[in-house]
Design a protein around this motif. Structure first.
Motif, PDB file in Angstrom:
ATOM      1  N   SER A  56       0.839  -1.210   0.000  1.00 46.87           N
ATOM      2  CA  SER A  56       0.000   0.000   0.000  1.00 46.87           C
ATOM      3  C   SER A  56       0.866   1.249   0.000  1.00 46.87           C
ATOM      4  O   SER A  56       0.611   2.206  -0.732  1.00 46.87           O
ATOM      5  CB  SER A  56      -0.905   0.040   1.226  1.00 46.87           C
ATOM      6  N   MET A  57       1.909   1.233   0.855  1.00 52.12           N
ATOM      7  CA  MET A  57       2.762   2.414   0.974  1.00 52.12           C
ATOM      8  C   MET A  57       3.584   2.647  -0.289  1.00 52.12           C
ATOM      9  O   MET A  57       3.886   3.778  -0.649  1.00 52.12           O
ATOM     10  CB  MET A  57       3.692   2.283   2.189  1.00 52.12           C
ATOM     11  N   VAL A  58       3.915   1.544  -0.967  1.00 49.74           N
ATOM     12  CA  VAL A  58       4.641   1.667  -2.232  1.00 49.74           C
ATOM     13  C   VAL A  58       3.743   2.365  -3.280  1.00 49.74           C
ATOM     14  O   VAL A  58       4.182   3.252  -4.010  1.00 49.74           O
ATOM     15  CB  VAL A  58       5.103   0.271  -2.720  1.00 49.74           C
ATOM     16  N   VAL A  59       2.473   1.958  -3.303  1.00 49.94           N
ATOM     17  CA  VAL A  59       1.540   2.612  -4.234  1.00 49.94           C
ATOM     18  C   VAL A  59       1.361   4.089  -3.849  1.00 49.94           C
ATOM     19  O   VAL A  59       1.331   4.977  -4.705  1.00 49.94           O
ATOM     20  CB  VAL A  59       0.173   1.877  -4.249  1.00 49.94           C
ATOM     21  N   PHE A  60       1.291   4.337  -2.552  1.00 49.93           N
ATOM     22  CA  PHE A  60       1.154   5.705  -2.044  1.00 49.93           C
ATOM     23  C   PHE A  60       2.355   6.534  -2.536  1.00 49.93           C
ATOM     24  O   PHE A  60       2.205   7.642  -3.079  1.00 49.93           O
ATOM     25  CB  PHE A  60       1.120   5.654  -0.515  1.00 49.93           C
ATOM     26  N   ALA A  61       3.553   5.996  -2.378  1.00 47.12           N
ATOM     27  CA  ALA A  61       4.759   6.707  -2.814  1.00 47.12           C
ATOM     28  C   ALA A  61       4.721   6.952  -4.324  1.00 47.12           C
ATOM     29  O   ALA A  61       5.104   8.024  -4.802  1.00 47.12           O
ATOM     30  CB  ALA A  61       6.009   5.907  -2.440  1.00 47.12           C
ATOM     31  N   ALA A  62       4.221   5.960  -5.063  1.00 49.97           N
ATOM     32  CA  ALA A  62       4.152   6.102  -6.524  1.00 49.97           C
ATOM     33  C   ALA A  62       3.190   7.226  -6.909  1.00 49.97           C
ATOM     34  O   ALA A  62       3.459   8.008  -7.824  1.00 49.97           O
ATOM     35  CB  ALA A  62       3.707   4.787  -7.149  1.00 49.97           C
ATOM     36  N   ILE A  63       2.068   7.308  -6.197  1.00 48.26           N
ATOM     37  CA  ILE A  63       1.089   8.367  -6.494  1.00 48.26           C
ATOM     38  C   ILE A  63       1.713   9.738  -6.249  1.00 48.26           C
ATOM     39  O   ILE A  63       1.662  10.637  -7.095  1.00 48.26           O
ATOM     40  CB  ILE A  63      -0.187   8.194  -5.615  1.00 48.26           C
ATOM     41  N   ILE A  64       2.329   9.882  -5.078  1.00 50.55           N
ATOM     42  CA  ILE A  64       2.927  11.171  -4.733  1.00 50.55           C
ATOM     43  C   ILE A  64       4.017  11.546  -5.740  1.00 50.55           C
ATOM     44  O   ILE A  64       4.057  12.661  -6.263  1.00 50.55           O
ATOM     45  CB  ILE A  64       3.527  11.139  -3.304  1.00 50.55           C
ATOM     46  N   MET A 107      12.522   8.301 -10.758  1.00 46.38           N
ATOM     47  CA  MET A 107      12.273   9.004  -9.504  1.00 46.38           C
ATOM     48  C   MET A 107      11.240   8.251  -8.668  1.00 46.38           C
ATOM     49  O   MET A 107      11.341   8.178  -7.451  1.00 46.38           O
ATOM     50  CB  MET A 107      11.786  10.439  -9.769  1.00 46.38           C
ATOM     51  N   MET A 108      10.252   7.665  -9.345  1.00 48.63           N
ATOM     52  CA  MET A 108       9.222   6.903  -8.633  1.00 48.63           C
ATOM     53  C   MET A 108       9.852   5.698  -7.941  1.00 48.63           C
ATOM     54  O   MET A 108       9.595   5.444  -6.766  1.00 48.63           O
ATOM     55  CB  MET A 108       8.152   6.453  -9.624  1.00 48.63           C
ATOM     56  N   LEU A 109      10.692   4.980  -8.667  1.00 46.50           N
ATOM     57  CA  LEU A 109      11.319   3.794  -8.078  1.00 46.50           C
ATOM     58  C   LEU A 109      12.229   4.188  -6.912  1.00 46.50           C
ATOM     59  O   LEU A 109      12.254   3.508  -5.884  1.00 46.50           O
ATOM     60  CB  LEU A 109      12.091   3.007  -9.143  1.00 46.50           C
ATOM     61  N   LEU A 110      12.936   5.310  -7.059  1.00 46.04           N
ATOM     62  CA  LEU A 110      13.801   5.759  -5.969  1.00 46.04           C
ATOM     63  C   LEU A 110      12.981   6.131  -4.731  1.00 46.04           C
ATOM     64  O   LEU A 110      13.384   5.858  -3.604  1.00 46.04           O
ATOM     65  CB  LEU A 110      14.626   6.976  -6.414  1.00 46.04           C
ATOM     66  N   SER A 111      11.797   6.753  -4.972  1.00 45.25           N
ATOM     67  CA  SER A 111      11.016   7.252  -3.836  1.00 45.25           C
ATOM     68  C   SER A 111      10.483   6.122  -2.956  1.00 45.25           C
ATOM     69  O   SER A 111      10.117   6.334  -1.807  1.00 45.25           O
ATOM     70  CB  SER A 111       9.862   8.130  -4.327  1.00 45.25           C
ATOM     71  N   MET A 112      10.413   4.899  -3.512  1.00 46.67           N
ATOM     72  CA  MET A 112       9.879   3.815  -2.677  1.00 46.67           C
ATOM     73  C   MET A 112      10.963   2.963  -2.028  1.00 46.67           C
ATOM     74  O   MET A 112      10.647   2.049  -1.265  1.00 46.67           O
ATOM     75  CB  MET A 112       8.929   2.953  -3.489  1.00 46.67           C
ATOM     76  N   VAL A 113      12.201   3.296  -2.292  1.00 51.75           N
ATOM     77  CA  VAL A 113      13.296   2.549  -1.670  1.00 51.75           C
ATOM     78  C   VAL A 113      13.201   2.573  -0.132  1.00 51.75           C
ATOM     79  O   VAL A 113      13.279   1.520   0.508  1.00 51.75           O
ATOM     80  CB  VAL A 113      14.671   3.055  -2.163  1.00 51.75           C
ATOM     81  N   PRO A 114      12.971   3.768   0.493  1.00 49.01           N
ATOM     82  CA  PRO A 114      12.896   3.762   1.965  1.00 49.01           C
ATOM     83  C   PRO A 114      11.806   2.846   2.503  1.00 49.01           C
ATOM     84  O   PRO A 114      12.020   2.140   3.491  1.00 49.01           O
ATOM     85  CB  PRO A 114      12.583   5.227   2.303  1.00 49.01           C
ATOM     86  N   VAL A 115      10.642   2.832   1.826  1.00 47.55           N
ATOM     87  CA  VAL A 115       9.534   1.988   2.282  1.00 47.55           C
ATOM     88  C   VAL A 115       9.960   0.517   2.267  1.00 47.55           C
ATOM     89  O   VAL A 115       9.755  -0.221   3.243  1.00 47.55           O
ATOM     90  CB  VAL A 115       8.292   2.203   1.378  1.00 47.55           C
TER      91      VAL A 115
END
Lengths: 247, 305
Positions: A56-64, A107-115
């Motif tokens: 869920s959080m990965v999808v959230f990060a992708a949306i943002i 950028m999307m893939l990078l943004s979900m690395v922390p999650v």
């Protein structure tokens, strides 16, 4: 030639974006914070629950990432004289546009690395290699409507307006799609509207990729309809902007 | 002494003239209800250094945007090396200056140059280019941290990255100090001396005078004049003679007459003669003022007459 130019444009767009790291931190922050404050304490010990919550959080990060990256990014670029200058270079429109899409993807893939890192280190969530790769493919495909939504916003609005709209849109999208609750624990009204929100189809497909969630048809149909609608809007917005500035 | 008649340039024969590198034929361009260019005919030949002059809103930028493929004509035709400027391959031999306010702030000087260079088959060596424009000490700096003059130099340098045959320079030295201006003019003159063609847009006659041989004056979307620099200089050498007076007789050399707040404003190319006439004819006047007009006023006077 087009391929090589696409890579050139991607490289420089990435370089420009990465030089302002706050943009990346911005998209990564909310989902990572939600992981730490909600997912880890509440579902950290439950392998299935943690895996779903992470998805869920990965999808959230992708949306943002898509909404901010494309929405604000495109609006900003349109305001700069650099954009018309690059159009006087001996290059067609495709490499710039394709570069934008590829940059957004990276950028999307990078943004979900922390999650993903938080999930791996602090929760019992686990996923098979196959599941992880499936999730990656599903993610790229299922978040296309958000990319198109971001592009539409960017091509339709000014930077300030785009920023405001993105900020208003991103949270309801996550909340109404049930990203902030476990698959069956969403509040009643969320359960009622979720099937019609694009984030629901995306997250259900992700849940299916990382666990054995059974995807229902309605959210997926909704996702397809939203993708088509956002695609049409993005094409309209792009043409309208091109028409205004370059005809 | 034996002559070589075949090699001598023949000024009278059109076949001997250098090739046209950019051309506008009957070009009209309208924006939502307003006409920016009104059936303009224009051409630049290989090796020319042409100044395009005119007040703001005269249509200079529109003409450049059409010739560089940024916009489409409403009617008429634009050509770049004989082809459509909107096709990327026809833009291989041109160089354009970006507005210095638009350089990507987070990229370094070298990165901006490399990005532009990646679009051309045989770009100039980066080190050499930076050297020529005095940018070598700034090579590692992000463009957002450059001063206005430094950005301007980089912007002009970018026009030369792809070894162009034709460069479009838009107000290249506005806002630079004398020394920096002179240095940039030298670079442009060098390029021209090496056979390069230049279209220089400006609303400063001084800049055009320093560089150009031929001048095209645009005003309200039309070509008002197309002549040598000296001829244009004479044309826009207009003074404003203003005075308080009643009905005036017909006076020689007056381009326009306008009354405002009890004063008469006369635009003239020969203010001395006008004042002598006023005195010899015994015109009753007071509060005489003679002022040179700005280029802008002069253009508007030509445009109006």
């Amino acid at each position: 030639m087009t391929m090589a130019m696409t890579l050139v444009h991607t490289r420089y767009q990435l370089l420009r974006t990465v030089r302002i790291p706050i943009a990346l931190i911005g998209s990564a922050f909310f989902p990572a914070a939600s992981m730490i404050f909600f997912v880890v304490p509440a579902a950290g010990d439950d392998p299935t629950g943690a895996a779903y919550a992470t998805a869920s959080m990965v999808v959230f990060a992708a949306i943002i990432s898509n909404l901010f990256g494309h929405g604000v990014g495109v609006a900003e670029d349109r305001a700069q004289p650099w954009d018309p200058y690059t159009r006087t270079l001996p290059v067609g429109l495709l490499p710039t546009f394709a570069g934008r899409i590829l940059t957004g993807l990276v950028m999307m893939l990078l943004s979900m690395v922390p999650v993903v890192v938080i999930a791996a280190v602090f929760t019992e969530a686990s996923v098979t290699v196959g599941g992880f790769l499936t999730a990656l493919v599903v993610l790229v495909v299922a978040t296309v409507p958000f990319m198109l939504m971001g592009l539409s916003i960017g091509y339709l609005l000014s930077t300030k307006a785009a920023l405001a709209v993105v900020q208003i849109v991103f949270f309801p999208l996550a909340f109404a799609g049930g990203l902030l609750s476990a698959p069956d624990a969403a509040p009643g009204f969320v359960k009622a509207i979720a099937p019609y929100v694009p984030s629901r189809g995306a997250v259900e497909l992700m849940w299916a990729a990382v666990g054995d969630f059974e995807v229902r048809p309605l959210p997926v149909v909704t996702l397809v309809v939203w993708t088509a609608a956002m695609g049409a809007l993005a094409v309209f917005a792009y043409r309208r902007d091109e028409g205004r500035r370059y005809r | 002494m034996p002559q070589a008649p075949l090699a001598a340039p023949d000024r009278t024969s059109p076949a001997a003239e250098p090739a046209v590198v950019a051309r506008a034929v009957g070009v009209t361009r309208r924006y939502a209800g307003h006409t920016a260019l009104d059936s303009v005919d224009f051409e630049i030949r290989e090796g020319e250094l042409l100044g395009l002059l005119g007040p703001n809103g005269a249509g200079k930028s529109t003409l450049v945007n059409l010739l560089t493929g940024l916009r489409q004509v409403t009617s008429g035709r634009c050509e770049l090396f004989g082809g459509d400027p909107r096709r990327p391959e026809n833009r291989l031999r041109i160089g354009v200056t970006p507005q210095e306010t638009g350089l990507p702030e987070t990229l370094r000087v070298t990165e901006v140059v490399d990005f532009v260079a990646a679009h051309y088959p045989d770009p100039v060596d980066r080190g050499e280019l930076l050297d020529r424009f005095g940018l070598t000490p700034l090579a590692r700096r992000q463009t957002g941290g450059l001063s206005g003059g430094e950005k301007r130099r980089l912007a002009v340098a970018l026009a030369f990255v792809g070894r162009p045959r034709l460069v479009f320079l838009d107000e290249p030295t506005t806002g630079l100090d004398v020394e920096a201006r002179k240095a940039l003019w030298d670079r442009v003159a060098e390029f021209h001396a090496g056979g390069g063609t230049v279209l220089l847009t400006s609303h400063y006659l001084e800049e055009v005078e320093a560089l150009a041989e031929r001048v095209v004056v645009l005003g309200r979307g039309r070509v008002l004049a197309d002549d040598t620099v000296a001829a244009i200089r004479g044309l826009v050498d207009v003074h404003r003679v203003s005075l308080v007076a009643g009905e005036l007789p017909r006076l020689p050399g007056v381009v326009s007459e306008r009354r405002e707040d009890g004063r008469v404003h006369l635009m003239t190319t020969d203010p001395d003669r006008l004042v002598r006439e006023l005195v010899t004819r015994g015109v009753d006047f007071s509060g005489l003022e003679v002022r040179p007009t700005s280029l802008e006023e002069a253009f508007l006077t030509i445009a109006g007459s």
